[in-house]
Design a protein around this motif. Structure first.
Motif, short mmCIF file in Angstrom:
data_model
loop_
_atom_site.label_atom_id
_atom_site.label_comp_id
_atom_site.label_asym_id
_atom_site.label_seq_id
_atom_site.Cartn_x
_atom_site.Cartn_y
_atom_site.Cartn_z
N ILE A 70 3.24 -29.83 -21.83
CA ILE A 70 4.51 -30.54 -21.85
C ILE A 70 4.24 -32.04 -21.93
N PHE A 78 7.60 -29.92 -25.92
CA PHE A 78 6.64 -28.85 -25.60
C PHE A 78 5.93 -28.39 -26.86
N VAL A 104 9.23 -22.97 -22.75
CA VAL A 104 8.15 -22.69 -21.81
C VAL A 104 8.15 -21.22 -21.42
#
Length: 252
Positions: A164, A201, A45
């Protein structure tokens, strides 16, 4: 420590046939980067945030000259939590982030209990990334995302978008398809969960601001009372979502 999978690639195998991987495809239509990960996805992320750019513009109204927007659901009020009443335009009207959601199902749901109020078995299935609310469609696995200039109804485009997922057990059960005003730019799949953690992700960034909307498919069936996940001896791969990340929407 949780297992970690990380990749930064261009044009992964997850792209559907017919997407822009030809040498003759204009540069702006080709993915600049694809970031994927599962297990502990914190670094994935963070990597995608760098690709999108700083600062995080939050709910600032109007088009900003640089940066990104994020949606983490945790500020959604109780009136729109644990029911199918979440307004699709919440993050462009009440919190102006330039993103609008719709679904082929009966509504949109924000949960603060891993959807365990729908079926108690889900309490052990789903994990959150940012404490503690998550997101899903009611009665469907499909969520459509459109971009607008934050705080207005003017159509907009972005360069990159990431999401996500929680509890992808089988490859292909979740996907994100990107669209420009001229059609599909490609369909991408996140990796499956790890034994150590249920999060996955996927983030894709293109060269230019050409993405006008995306279609997210999360799972092979919609969570509902009595519908069990594969890990609970069911036949469906149930998947929900947490944070969304995208660069600053600009009028297109």
């Amino acid at each position: 420590m949780k297992a970690l999978r990380i990749a930064l690639v261009v044009l992964p195998a997850a792209i559907a046939v017919g997407c822009g991987d030809s040498p003759t495809t204009p540069t702006a239509l080709r993915p600049r980067s694809v970031v994927t990960g599962s297990g502990d996805i914190t670094s994935n992320v963070a990597q995608f945030r760098v690709a999108l750019g700083d600062p995080n513009n939050g709910g600032t109204a109007g088009s900003q000259p640089a940066g990104r927007r994020e949606v983490n659901w945790d500020g959604v009020p109780a009136a729109f939590t644990n029911n199918a009443a979440f307004p699709g335009d919440f993050f462009n009207t009440r919190s102006t982030r330039g993103i609008v959601f719709s679904t082929t199902g009966s509504g949109l749901r924000v949960s603060d209990n891993a959807v365990s109020d729908v079926d108690a078995s889900y309490a052990q299935e789903f994990e959150f990334f940012s404490p503690r609310k998550t997101f899903l469609a009611e009665g469907s696995t499909v969520v459509d995302v459109a971009f607008q200039v934050p705080g207005t109804s003017e159509p907009a485009a972005v360069r990159g978008f990431g999401v996500i997922f929680s509890d992808v057990d089988r490859q292909g059960a979740a996907s994100v398809e990107f669209f420009s005003k001229d059609g599909s730019l490609g369909r991408f799949e996140p990796p499956t969960r790890t034994a150590a953690g249920s999060l996955s992700f996927l983030g894709v960034a293109f060269e230019g601001k050409i993405v006008t909307h995306v279609r997210i498919v999360s799972g092979t069936a919609a969570p509902a009372s009595g519908v069990k996940d594969l890990s609970a001896s069911g036949s469906a791969d149930l998947v929900i979502m947490d944070d969304f990340l995208y660069d600053e929407p600009a009028a297109n």
